[in-house]
Design an enzyme around this catalytic site. Sequence first.
Site, PDB file in Angstrom:
ATOM      1  N   LYS A 164     -48.071  45.644  -3.600  1.00  0.00           N
ATOM      2  CA  LYS A 164     -47.590  44.261  -3.775  1.00  0.00           C
ATOM      3  C   LYS A 164     -47.226  43.911  -5.218  1.00  0.00           C
ATOM      4  O   LYS A 164     -47.407  42.777  -5.677  1.00  0.00           O
ATOM      5  CB  LYS A 164     -48.607  43.231  -3.232  1.00  0.00           C
ATOM      6  CG  LYS A 164     -49.119  43.511  -1.847  1.00  0.00           C
ATOM      7  CD  LYS A 164     -48.086  44.018  -0.895  1.00  0.00           C
ATOM      8  CE  LYS A 164     -47.071  42.992  -0.459  1.00  0.00           C
ATOM      9  NZ  LYS A 164     -46.044  43.654   0.436  1.00  0.00           N
ATOM     10  N   GLY A 206     -44.047  44.684  -6.417  1.00  0.00           N
ATOM     11  CA  GLY A 206     -42.586  44.725  -6.538  1.00  0.00           C
ATOM     12  C   GLY A 206     -42.002  46.078  -6.188  1.00  0.00           C
ATOM     13  O   GLY A 206     -40.851  46.376  -6.503  1.00  0.00           O
ATOM     14  N   THR A 207     -42.795  46.901  -5.531  1.00  0.00           N
ATOM     15  CA  THR A 207     -42.368  48.262  -5.184  1.00  0.00           C
ATOM     16  C   THR A 207     -41.082  48.256  -4.353  1.00  0.00           C
ATOM     17  O   THR A 207     -40.196  49.089  -4.558  1.00  0.00           O
ATOM     18  CB  THR A 207     -43.479  48.977  -4.368  1.00  0.00           C
ATOM     19  OG1 THR A 207     -44.746  48.536  -4.834  1.00  0.00           O
ATOM     20  CG2 THR A 207     -43.371  50.476  -4.487  1.00  0.00           C
ATOM     21  N   THR A 208     -40.990  47.305  -3.404  1.00  0.00           N
ATOM     22  CA  THR A 208     -39.829  47.284  -2.507  1.00  0.00           C
ATOM     23  C   THR A 208     -38.534  47.071  -3.296  1.00  0.00           C
ATOM     24  O   THR A 208     -37.495  47.656  -2.964  1.00  0.00           O
ATOM     25  CB  THR A 208     -40.001  46.182  -1.440  1.00  0.00           C
ATOM     26  OG1 THR A 208     -41.284  46.364  -0.827  1.00  0.00           O
ATOM     27  CG2 THR A 208     -38.930  46.251  -0.383  1.00  0.00           C
ATOM     28  N   TRP A 209     -38.604  46.257  -4.321  1.00  0.00           N
ATOM     29  CA  TRP A 209     -37.429  46.046  -5.178  1.00  0.00           C
ATOM     30  C   TRP A 209     -36.990  47.392  -5.786  1.00  0.00           C
ATOM     31  O   TRP A 209     -35.821  47.764  -5.728  1.00  0.00           O
ATOM     32  CB  TRP A 209     -37.808  45.044  -6.270  1.00  0.00           C
ATOM     33  CG  TRP A 209     -36.668  44.387  -6.970  1.00  0.00           C
ATOM     34  CD1 TRP A 209     -35.332  44.527  -6.696  1.00  0.00           C
ATOM     35  CD2 TRP A 209     -36.762  43.477  -8.067  1.00  0.00           C
ATOM     36  NE1 TRP A 209     -34.597  43.755  -7.553  1.00  0.00           N
ATOM     37  CE2 TRP A 209     -35.453  43.096  -8.400  1.00  0.00           C
ATOM     38  CE3 TRP A 209     -37.824  42.933  -8.788  1.00  0.00           C
ATOM     39  CZ2 TRP A 209     -35.186  42.200  -9.446  1.00  0.00           C
ATOM     40  CZ3 TRP A 209     -37.557  42.039  -9.819  1.00  0.00           C
ATOM     41  CH2 TRP A 209     -36.261  41.680 -10.141  1.00  0.00           C
ATOM     42  N   HIS A 267     -48.612  55.348  -3.462  1.00  0.00           N
ATOM     43  CA  HIS A 267     -49.482  54.319  -4.053  1.00  0.00           C
ATOM     44  C   HIS A 267     -50.732  54.943  -4.684  1.00  0.00           C
ATOM     45  O   HIS A 267     -51.625  54.207  -5.111  1.00  0.00           O
ATOM     46  CB  HIS A 267     -49.946  53.335  -2.969  1.00  0.00           C
ATOM     47  CG  HIS A 267     -48.912  52.308  -2.591  1.00  0.00           C
ATOM     48  ND1 HIS A 267     -48.217  51.560  -3.505  1.00  0.00           N
ATOM     49  CD2 HIS A 267     -48.473  51.883  -1.379  1.00  0.00           C
ATOM     50  CE1 HIS A 267     -47.399  50.715  -2.882  1.00  0.00           C
ATOM     51  NE2 HIS A 267     -47.531  50.905  -1.589  1.00  0.00           N
ATOM     52  N   SER A 322     -49.886  37.942  -3.383  1.00  0.00           N
ATOM     53  CA  SER A 322     -48.912  38.658  -2.542  1.00  0.00           C
ATOM     54  C   SER A 322     -49.637  39.556  -1.521  1.00  0.00           C
ATOM     55  O   SER A 322     -49.254  39.624  -0.351  1.00  0.00           O
ATOM     56  CB  SER A 322     -47.999  39.490  -3.438  1.00  0.00           C
ATOM     57  OG  SER A 322     -46.971  40.076  -2.695  1.00  0.00           O
ATOM     58  N   ARG A 371     -40.892  38.033   0.507  1.00  0.00           N
ATOM     59  CA  ARG A 371     -41.451  36.683   0.582  1.00  0.00           C
ATOM     60  C   ARG A 371     -40.781  35.833  -0.482  1.00  0.00           C
ATOM     61  O   ARG A 371     -39.580  35.704  -0.486  1.00  0.00           O
ATOM     62  CB  ARG A 371     -42.978  36.752   0.450  1.00  0.00           C
ATOM     63  CG  ARG A 371     -43.723  35.587   1.060  1.00  0.00           C
ATOM     64  CD  ARG A 371     -45.235  35.757   0.889  1.00  0.00           C
ATOM     65  NE  ARG A 371     -45.654  35.847  -0.496  1.00  0.00           N
ATOM     66  CZ  ARG A 371     -46.014  34.813  -1.257  1.00  0.00           C
ATOM     67  NH1 ARG A 371     -46.038  33.610  -0.744  1.00  0.00           N
ATOM     68  NH2 ARG A 371     -46.369  34.983  -2.527  1.00  0.00           N
ATOM     69  N   GLY A 420     -41.099  36.179  -4.043  1.00  0.00           N
ATOM     70  CA  GLY A 420     -40.626  36.956  -5.188  1.00  0.00           C
ATOM     71  C   GLY A 420     -40.557  36.154  -6.475  1.00  0.00           C
ATOM     72  O   GLY A 420     -39.628  36.313  -7.256  1.00  0.00           O
TER      73      GLY A 420
END
Length: 316
Positions: A63, A65-68, A128, A158, A280, A282
């Site tokens: 949580k 910002g990995t997805t970015w 991770h 988050s 979500r 961000g």
Amino acid sequence: MESGFPAAVFTLLGELPKETWCGSDLYNLEGFWYASSLLPAIMAARSNFRANDCDVFLTSSMKTGTTWLKAIIPTIMNPVGRTNDDGHDPLLKHHPNELMPSLEVQLFKENPNPDLSDMPCPRLFRTHVPYHMLPETVKNSACKIVYITRDPKDTFVSLWHFFNSLVTAVGNDPWPMNEAFESFCRGVHVFGPFHDHVLGYWKESIKRPEKILFLRYEDMKKDPKEQLRKLACFLGRPFEKEEEVDKVLWRCSLERLKHLEVNQRGVDPWLGFDYKFYFRRGSVGDWKNNITDEMKEKLDRVTATKFEGSGLEFGH
Ligand code: A3P
């Protein structure tokens, strides 16, 4: 018992310290907490994964910002990522999880020795796990490691929202925030303790800046172009034109990804989570809308104690 994994792994599980967290069992191995469903894969990847010099690893605690970054790194590395060829953007059809496979959730989950030899170079992976748990060849080859982290308070908020959404989506009771918070402050959460995770990569990034790029979510939000240029240079793919930076940023923006059909309706086949939960608000400082002054002060104290003398600060 799952086939292929050494029986010793399952015996070991029974011997490790255990805590219940958000309704699941976490096990402590060498100072960090892991879900029992992922620990065999984590151990197999640590022993059996062989890095190539061309590999790129995205590493993070959850949580942050990995997805970015899971969207940005493939877009930078993919030759069409910075062009105007929007119709062939892989993000149109794939959640970022599919573009950078996870060692523990995907590649080693069912098989302790997957054949990764036909993956084209540069291979893009994510994990991770804390720094010390990385496979030795990841640490010792010329492959690149990108680490992303975030203010601990926003990370906690988050994390709570994400797992609370997951449990309530299947009809379970909400996850009490106080309980989640106390666990986070004690370092008991999946891939925690957060602060030790950050410190492991931070210290290594200071020793070897050419090997590990240490990024913060807040810097990405404040000056995304500068951070993107830095990242592209680190990955050996510097931008030639300003429009390329704009293109990558737009393709990977929260607003765009959040509204793509694949991310609104898709489900992660490895975890069973709705893809929509990865996107979500961000924002920086969302903790102000979620935790009390008392909680803020407590977590700030934990952070100050843990990071003392390290040169690391989060002031948001
Ligand atoms: P919030 O819960 O504060 O909104 P991770 O990807 O490591 O799971 O981190 C999730 C956080 O990153 C969430 O933060 C999510 O909204 C935010 N996020 C996801 N995709 C993003 C993007 N493309 N740009 C900026 N933030 C993003």
